[in-house]
Design a protein around this motif. Structure first.
Motif, PDB file in Angstrom:
ATOM      1  N   HIS A 191       6.566   3.300  -6.839  1.00 57.60           N
ATOM      2  CA  HIS A 191       5.991   2.930  -5.545  1.00 57.60           C
ATOM      3  C   HIS A 191       6.740   3.529  -4.374  1.00 57.60           C
ATOM      4  O   HIS A 191       7.969   3.447  -4.309  1.00 57.60           O
ATOM      5  CB  HIS A 191       5.979   1.411  -5.395  1.00 57.60           C
ATOM      6  N   VAL A 248       3.547   0.189  -1.080  1.00 61.04           N
ATOM      7  CA  VAL A 248       3.811  -1.252  -1.067  1.00 61.04           C
ATOM      8  C   VAL A 248       3.080  -1.893   0.103  1.00 61.04           C
ATOM      9  O   VAL A 248       2.408  -2.918  -0.052  1.00 61.04           O
ATOM     10  CB  VAL A 248       5.330  -1.519  -1.005  1.00 61.04           C
ATOM     11  N   LEU A 272       0.224  -4.720  -0.398  1.00 61.21           N
ATOM     12  CA  LEU A 272       0.371  -6.075   0.152  1.00 61.21           C
ATOM     13  C   LEU A 272      -0.802  -6.386   1.068  1.00 61.21           C
ATOM     14  O   LEU A 272      -1.336  -7.507   1.071  1.00 61.21           O
ATOM     15  CB  LEU A 272       1.698  -6.197   0.911  1.00 61.21           C
ATOM     16  N   THR A 332       6.316  -9.038  -1.032  1.00 59.29           N
ATOM     17  CA  THR A 332       6.193  -9.340  -2.460  1.00 59.29           C
ATOM     18  C   THR A 332       6.740 -10.722  -2.753  1.00 59.29           C
ATOM     19  O   THR A 332       6.295 -11.381  -3.686  1.00 59.29           O
ATOM     20  CB  THR A 332       6.962  -8.305  -3.323  1.00 59.29           C
ATOM     21  N   LEU A 373       4.345 -13.423  -3.323  1.00 61.55           N
ATOM     22  CA  LEU A 373       3.596 -13.462  -4.583  1.00 61.55           C
ATOM     23  C   LEU A 373       4.210 -14.444  -5.569  1.00 61.55           C
ATOM     24  O   LEU A 373       3.595 -14.790  -6.575  1.00 61.55           O
ATOM     25  CB  LEU A 373       3.537 -12.063  -5.200  1.00 61.55           C
ATOM     26  N   GLU A 389       9.337  -7.948  -9.540  1.00 64.00           N
ATOM     27  CA  GLU A 389       8.750  -7.791  -8.220  1.00 64.00           C
ATOM     28  C   GLU A 389       7.556  -6.820  -8.264  1.00 64.00           C
ATOM     29  O   GLU A 389       6.473  -7.133  -7.779  1.00 64.00           O
ATOM     30  CB  GLU A 389       9.818  -7.222  -7.299  1.00 64.00           C
ATOM     31  N   TYR A 390       7.785  -5.680  -8.863  1.00 64.34           N
ATOM     32  CA  TYR A 390       6.736  -4.663  -8.861  1.00 64.34           C
ATOM     33  C   TYR A 390       5.685  -4.923  -9.937  1.00 64.34           C
ATOM     34  O   TYR A 390       4.519  -4.569  -9.763  1.00 64.34           O
ATOM     35  CB  TYR A 390       7.356  -3.266  -8.968  1.00 64.34           C
ATOM     36  N   LEU A 438       3.581  -7.349  -8.128  1.00 66.59           N
ATOM     37  CA  LEU A 438       2.839  -6.656  -7.074  1.00 66.59           C
ATOM     38  C   LEU A 438       1.652  -5.897  -7.679  1.00 66.59           C
ATOM     39  O   LEU A 438       0.520  -5.998  -7.192  1.00 66.59           O
ATOM     40  CB  LEU A 438       3.771  -5.693  -6.334  1.00 66.59           C
ATOM     41  N   ASN A 439       1.913  -5.166  -8.735  1.00 68.08           N
ATOM     42  CA  ASN A 439       0.848  -4.388  -9.359  1.00 68.08           C
ATOM     43  C   ASN A 439      -0.275  -5.287  -9.870  1.00 68.08           C
ATOM     44  O   ASN A 439      -1.456  -4.988  -9.690  1.00 68.08           O
ATOM     45  CB  ASN A 439       1.410  -3.548 -10.509  1.00 68.08           C
ATOM     46  N   ASN A 496      -1.102  -8.353  -8.893  1.00 70.97           N
ATOM     47  CA  ASN A 496      -1.854  -8.988  -7.809  1.00 70.97           C
ATOM     48  C   ASN A 496      -2.712  -7.994  -7.052  1.00 70.97           C
ATOM     49  O   ASN A 496      -3.816  -8.312  -6.615  1.00 70.97           O
ATOM     50  CB  ASN A 496      -0.890  -9.725  -6.865  1.00 70.97           C
ATOM     51  N   TYR A 497      -2.210  -6.792  -6.922  1.00 70.74           N
ATOM     52  CA  TYR A 497      -3.003  -5.755  -6.246  1.00 70.74           C
ATOM     53  C   TYR A 497      -4.255  -5.439  -7.066  1.00 70.74           C
ATOM     54  O   TYR A 497      -5.373  -5.395  -6.554  1.00 70.74           O
ATOM     55  CB  TYR A 497      -2.153  -4.501  -6.060  1.00 70.74           C
ATOM     56  N   GLU A 517       5.179  -2.718 -14.038  1.00 68.77           N
ATOM     57  CA  GLU A 517       5.772  -2.170 -12.809  1.00 68.77           C
ATOM     58  C   GLU A 517       5.884  -0.657 -12.813  1.00 68.77           C
ATOM     59  O   GLU A 517       6.114  -0.059 -11.762  1.00 68.77           O
ATOM     60  CB  GLU A 517       7.165  -2.785 -12.594  1.00 68.77           C
TER      61      GLU A 517
END
Ligand SMILES: Cc1ncc(COP(=O)(O)O)c(C=O)c1O
Ligand SMILES: Cc1ncc(COP(=O)(O)O)c(C=O)c1O
Lengths: 459, 481, 459, 481
Positions: free
Chosen positions: A6, A11, A15, A23, A26, B347-348, B351-352, B354-355, B426
């Motif tokens: 990323h 990012v 978001l 993040t 989340l 974290e990532y 993020l991935n 949820n995205y 991630e």
């Protein structure tokens, strides 16, 4: 960031799409009392270069010994092609072949493995692997309990000269289900099972577990034991070394009807010693017991155009379908090691495998002959053996091992692990990897060590 | 073509076999083999070509996006593979005296420490060979704990209906009866049902958090309280640890014992089915029962701890000491990432997930739990499409293969009909996720416009859809001449 | 038979089809006086296992030194992914991509390589590789002779501080075509080219060859030299280290118009030292000279459906089409090394490459600072340098090298190879692979050696 | 997709770069780079996936039958690759003192001996980096030889019209003029033309035997006599050595100097274009002129021989000592095979070629030299098909790709119209050859029944037929943003 692709812009955009500010948001369903903010007790990361230096030092510390130790893990020559092909990303980084159409490579390979392994054992069916030899034996025992409907109680007779770690493993893995494990004694002179079998009634015993060769390298009279077990409606579970099976009678041909379940450690078939794993356990059986098998099974079938193809089959035996009623809880197995073993067996062929067995055996004979010519050293058990044997020494085996380690020779296994009475006994294995020079070096180092020990004792 | 079909009688590959191996005349003839096994007789080139070609029929992380839920198919670092394959490690016999095993022992010990810290539990045994064996170890430890206290009445294990199949199968292998606990409509454990189920027979509960439904069990502390008050213990199925690294710890949630799937969270390759490694971590209460061997350190030297050191241990789970090569890999991976990198993982990954979830929702796909955050994975359901278009989750999964991406996990967990469990991990880029969304949108359009295209998929793979029924009915498990 | 798949039955059937009695008959067109019957002066074959033992011993004899030697071949960290991917059979065992449709993998990779290399050098075109840095320079010289139509005679001016092996190589490779090679002297204090350029007339000189950094690691004032050459209608040929180009000004930006041809050794980009090869030579130029380029060029085009694809292009420059009129005789190049370099550059990225350059440079500064603090040791040349420098010692460089070898340190290059006057000079390289501990170990070993040498001399 | 197209600004792969690299403040700013080169910014997974996927678009020995004439595409042993890649060899700097290079030097020396024995020539230099550089070395040696005798008039080199393109190109690089010698209808050199061409200007001749026409030059001794009597020397292009290993030797045929393609005869992989290695071997007369360095042995230690030891040497052809890794591989390959195995190479390579030739002839294909034995390769021509069906050799070559076999060499040698030069090599099985025949028969049938299918081929590859004209006209050699 290592392994994370990323960019900052990514990012932000992501978001934004999600509709949160950070993040961290989340993780807002985690109760705040449970949140931690870092892992600061751990070290910072290293880059690959620094890690390379560090691991090379460690590997060097552990390497460089001439290995004469077997005891369940055997050093054999591994053709370079084996791991160069096994290490291809498509084998290495695929998951279990749930999506058959996207996994024909692994599936066909496993079908080929099943074929070779079943033929090597002289049985009809092989599964696609279990964790290792010892846990495979535990699964074999559980399978026998399910398969032998004639037995009144879950009692298993286990060869006393089975690898002690195997015995410990089945104790741990099958005891919770109330299975009774009893010992079939071995003869102190031969190291093999007593020729006189215990008195049992029909249906007393679920299965008899035999090791071929046994823990001491000795070759058992498997025909007699098999027939005796079958006469009493007990199943026969064979624990065998797959390389030995290129030379010794295959379990499917034992006695009148052959062993019923065969398992063992697949490591000798192209898998490096590697501190004990990953190896793989194999498990073969007769077709009549296939529905009691644990583990993956690959079947050949056809696609909707009639073209042959392969898929996981009889999945109803498995935990992901049958859950509490499955034949085992096993899910992930040892696929990659099986990939290597399949390529190994293909490269060696039946005659090559038999040459490996014969050369290993001849080398062990050579060392044994030289060692037992040394005054004070004798062969502990007088039975035919395969590529592994026990000598009795005038000092503790431990003292010899320490002395030979100084010459970078890993002399064998100190049998005091098995029982304190065997503390002068050394279990030695020689495979095809050893040259006449290697064998001479061992003999000389041992002679030297004995002299030294003698002098020290005199002092 | 099978390798047996390119075999020719008498073909020999002398390069790999020892020369002039003498006959084993000392072994009595009746103990010898009389018929050679049916192995292929092929040249080295034939072997290389055959298996190279076969490999190309696989999807894999190295070649495809592989969002297989619950499986954490992330990048398996090549550097880790190389360093774990150093000659010194490969030639090291498992029973080598500790004096000549310090390199490996140190690596194992460090990993025990790292896992202990990450999980918030005080001791670790690395010996279980995969997640399921880790589960066995943990549940057997709970059993041993109760028995050690003379508490023989605890014969039941609780398992949520969303649990992975290994959970109930494991509890049964440990001699327990299973009580299934239902899930509420938000994906959390039904607490009332749980309260009703516990009692003096309760040995413990097996739980994944975040659960296999892709959501975090918010009332985990309540659950722990309910179980502990009933005298039971909590087992944590660590298959989903990737979601919470550095964010929260099973030990803090109240779990007594757990396993970790190194082949998921620690990026060790899955090898087309394995090997994995499922270390088990326990709190002080269960520590004495950990399986052997483990690695101890006295400040100077590392050594194996065995039954002698741990008399209450549930014992040994394999011949040696677990999948050592995987343990090495996990050590290297963890130390490459370090404290910062390990926190970034969850974290990532989150993020991935949820995205991807947000994008799919915006594109009109049906989420199983639209009100929840995704953990590192989430569920969409094709219940609607199955009903209206006759196109099932399986059909869509197969069609995805045609587009060169691996299908997500289908039909698991069983409680959500026609579902995909999607775990991007991630290590995938935003571009890869966007591409996946676009493909799914295309397929959905195809499902409307030409449903047969989807129902007959895959079209572009080495085989079309396989006849699984025939496979099971007319068992063909080995090739015969 | 090793690598030969034929069974006896196969051979019989095949001879039958051909209509001969034995394979020997197939050689009946060889005059009998020329036939030989065996190669019995050679040894019998070994199997892979025995060969493994033998080669491991050899490799161990050659390995294990901490390398501070550069001089045209540089040790850098090579990410594991580089050779694991490069070693895939599809890259490793393919031929030159003559059949474009069956070689898109290699072709696209080479196109990506050309792109990265051209951008790294700041030029428009890169070929797909030549043999190595030195022979690439020879090709660059020949190319310049073809390209510079303004020059009256084939005279080339060559920096005197060019790697001596490069100079020797061009001597051997271009002399037969009557090209004159003359030396541009360097300054004895700075090690760099003299700031005063020789007097030449327009068209006197085909090209000027400049090394950046030069053989001593020194950084040249390339702008001035480039402009001077261009003012006299000479082309500028730059010989550069590709890692240095992540830090130093790229040849395309030298002076007003940039260097015309850039070449060098690609080895630092992910290729192991490996006793000197296989490495690869790179060659870049301006678009106007592309038709004078030697070696393969890959072009992007489309297939008959308009889909992008890649193929060998401008093949009319090459020997297999143009034969005697080709730009070079090169056919097989160093494709695999280029594959590795392409993966290396992709993994490092521009910033990673620049970090490698900076870290190497910082390490060399650290060692240089420590060494020159030792009494008796001084820096030989006072110019800015990149990751390689020359110290002058109180004893011969050879003596120091021998002393440090005993500590498993490869100290550098004894510059007496270049000229006898430099026999107290040691050329030392430090890359990012060296830690502070490594650097300290070097310093201590050298101090120790100096003391020892001093004592020995006193004796 | 190009790697540049999956790049994203600011993406960094910190794992492979040194940490905290300080700025190089000591270097004056005007010498520094100001704009970063346009490299892709991609993650490690993206790199691995991209290049793994790319590799899968190649045909290769490991995946396909590859009967590329003149190229000897045989099995490249994996064991050889592994052993040549041992850490000790890889980390060995080329300028390491000989005391710490004995392992490599011994291997090089042994190979010199082996090649000398195989070729019947007395001395070898391993330094040339491919066949063409070996040719350069040999021809430059001939030049140096004449000059050393003050014989400056020898400015011409003879090259048969069947020769490989590198031959004339090399002679020109060495400063010679070329005289082409025609081939007679049996594929042999036209002796009358040769006699007419030689004279006091003749420096030498370059010859391949068996020639690139796949036949053995039967009157080679006559040719040698003609050249030598005219004062010229003979250069042997060893690209076809695979055909004669242990059967006859260039030295015995009268050749003075030659090169050997290790990447052909000695099974080193061709790497999608290289590296190769082209050692040059010479008789006593030319030995003093061999390129440096070579390896000497005094019975105890191996050492480099350089200009000092060989003052008449043509000099140095590369910065170090040739493609050392390829030299190692050739050493290992040769010693694995040993004297028996090396003789088998030519035997089975020739058997395979003659079998394939016989089968194709029986199937109705047109041989270029039907009355001759095939050497390790042979030529068929589609002149008839081109005329009657409008289907060219190129069309058939492309269609072969659709069937998963690599095409033979097409349109070379140039004298045979519409030709395939087919070299099966010894490592392919009869089954593979039979399969190839069947495919060719099928394609010939297709050429009759549906010629467009063949003319439009390939259909099943990653791309259809490429527009080479556009490639050359609208040069696109690098990607630009
Ligand atoms: C949630 C969950 N639990 C347990 C397991 C079992 O782990 P293993 O396959 O390593 O035995 C898995 C793996 O599929 C899983 O996803
Ligand atoms: C007959 C012949 N001569 C010479 C060569 C040139 O060899 P290289 O490609 O190694 O430079 C070749 C290779 O294609 C060849 O086939």
């Amino acid at each position: 960031m290592p392994f994370i692709p990323h960019t900052e812009d990514d990012v932000k955009a992501m978001l934004n799409t999600i509709g949160v500010n950070s993040t961290d948001d989340l993780f807002d369903e985690i109760p705040s009392g449970l949140r931690i903010r870092n892992l600061d007790a751990l070290d910072s990361g290293l880059n690959e270069m620094a890690m390379g230096r560090d691991m090379k030092e460690r590997a060097e510390r552990d390497g460089g010994l001439a290995c004469f130790l077997g005891a369940g893990a055997y050093e054999h020559h591994i053709p370079a092609a084996v791991w160069q092909i096994t290490g291809r990303g498509e084998f290495l980084t695929a998951y279990t072949p749930y999506q058959a159409e996207a996994s024909q490579g692994t599936l066909q390979l496993l079908y080929e493995y099943q074929t070779m392994m079943a033929h090597l054992m002289g049985l009809e069916v092989s599964n696609a692997s279990l964790y290792d030899g010892a846990s495979a034996l535990a699964e074999a025992v559980l399978m026998a309990v399910r398969a032998n409907t004639a037995a009144k109680e879950p009692r298993i007779l286990i060869a006393g000269n089975l690898h002690p770690h195997y015995r410990q493993t089945i104790e741990a893995l099958v005891r919770p289900q109330g299975i009774q494990l009893e010992t079939l004694p071995y003869n102190d002179k031969t190291g093999c099972l007593e020729a006189q079998f215990p008195k049992i009634e029909n249906g007393d015993i679920v299965a008899v577990v035999i090791a071929q060769p046994n823990f001491f390298g000795g070759i058992e009279e498997v025909d007699a034991i098999t027939d005796w077990a079958h006469q009493h409606q007990a199943l026969v579970i064979a624990v065998v070394n797959p390389i030995a099976m290129a030379l010794l009678k295959e379990p499917g041909a034992w006695g009148q009807r052959g062993a019923d379940i065969v398992c063992g450690e697949g490591q000798p078939l192209g898998i490096p010693l590697a501190s004990g794993g990953p190896y793989f356990g194999f498990l073969c059986t007769k077709m009549e017991y296939v529905r009691q098998m644990p583990g993956r099974l690959i079947g050949r079938t056809v696609d909707q155009e009639g073209k042959p193809g392969f898929s996981l089959t009889l999945q109803a035996r498995e935990q992901h379908i049958r859950r509490a009623k499955a034949t085992s809880n096993i899910c992930t197995n040892q696929g990659l090691a099986v990939t290597a073993a399949t390529i190994y067996m293909s490269l060696l062929g039946a005659s090559g495998l038999s040459d490996v067995a014969k050369a290993s055996h001849a080398n062990s004979k050579a060392l044994c002959t030289s060692l037992t010519a040394i005054p004070g050293i004798s062969l502990r058990f007088n039975s035919p053996y395969f590529h592994e044997f026990v000598i009795e020494c005038p000092c503790t085996a431990d003292a010899l091992i320490l002395a030979l380690l100084k010459k970078n020779i890993l002399a064998g296994l100190d049998l005091s692990v098995l029982s304190p009475e065997l503390d002068h006994c050394l279990l030695i294995c020689v495979t095809e990897t050893k040259t006449a020079d290697d064998i001479n070096a061992y003999v000389q180092a041992l002679e030297h060590a004995l002299q030294h020990i003698a002098t020290t004792v005199e002092d | 073509m099978l390798i047996f079909e390119i075999s020719a009688k008498g073909r020999r590959n002398h390069l790999q076999a020892p020369r002039n191996a003498p006959e084993a005349n000392d072994i009595p003839a009746h103990l010898l083999r009389h018929k050679a096994p049916l192995f292929p007789e092929v040249s080295e080139l034939q072997v290389v070509r055959h298996y190279t070609q076969l490999s190309r029929k696989n999807f894999s992380i190295d070649t495809q996006f592989y969002p297989l839920g619950s499986c954490t198919m992330k990048y398996n670092p090549r550097g880790v593979h190389q360093l774990a394959s150093l000659e010194g490690f490969l030639q090291h016999h498992p029973l080598t005296p500790a004096s000549h095993s310090q390199g490996y022992l140190q690596s194992a010990y460090e990993l025990q420490q790292i896992l202990s810290h990450i999980t918030g539990l005080s001791a670790v045994s690395l010996t279980p060979m995969a997640g399921a064996q880790g589960e066995f170890a943990g549940v057997a430890m709970i059993r041993a704990y109760h028995l050690s206290r003379g508490d023989t009445a605890r014969t039941e294990f609780l398992v949520p209906d969303a649990a992975h199949g290994t959970n109930p199968a494991t509890a049964v292998m440990c001699g327990f009866r299973i009580k299934e606990i239902p899930t509420d409509k938000h994906g959390d454990v039904d607490l009332d049902a749980l309260r009703a189920a516990v009692g003096p027979h309760t040995a413990g509960i097996m739980l994944t958090n975040p659960s296999t439904l892709g959501v975090f069990e918010r009332r985990i502390s309540d659950i722990a309280k309910i179980i502990h008050e009933a005298g039971g213990l909590l087992y944590y199925d660590g298959a989903n640890l990737n979601a919470i690294l550095g964010k929260c710890r099973p030990g803090d949630m109240g779990f007594d014992v757990m396993h970790i799937n190194l082949h998921k969270t620690f990026a060790t390759p899955h090898g087309g089915g394995g090997p994995g490694s499922g270390p088990v971590a326990a709190n002080e209460r269960l520590k004495p029962f950990l399986p052997t061997p483990t690695v101890g350190y006295d400040g100077k030297r590392y050594r194996w701890l065995t039954e002698k050191d741990c008399p209450q241990s549930i014992g040994r789970l394999s011949a040696f000491m677990g999948n050592a090569g995987i343990i090495l890999r996990a050590n290297i991976y963890a130390r490459l990432l370090g404290r910062e990198g390990l926190c970034r993982v969850s974290e990532y990954a989150t993020l991935n997930a949820n995205y991807l979830m947000a994008r799919l929702q915006q594109a009109g796909f049906t989420l199983a739990f639209p009100d929840r955050r995704a953990s590192h994975e989430f569920i969409i359901t094709f219940k609607k499409e199955a009903k209206t278009l006759g196109v099932s989750a399986k059909d869509i999964a197969k069609r995805l293969l045609d587009y060169g991406v691996h299908a997500p996990t289908t039909y698991f967990p069983l409680l959500v009909p026609e579902c995909f469990l999607i775990e991007p991990t991630e290590t995938e880029s935003k571009e890869e996720l966007d591409n996946f969304v676009n493909i799914l949108i295309t397929i959905l359009q195809e499902a409307h416009d030409s449903p047969d295209l989807v129902k007959q998929a895959p079209h572009l793979l080495p085989v079309r859809r396989l006849d699984d029924l025939k496979a099971a009915r007319e068992l063909d498990l080995t090739w015969r001449e």
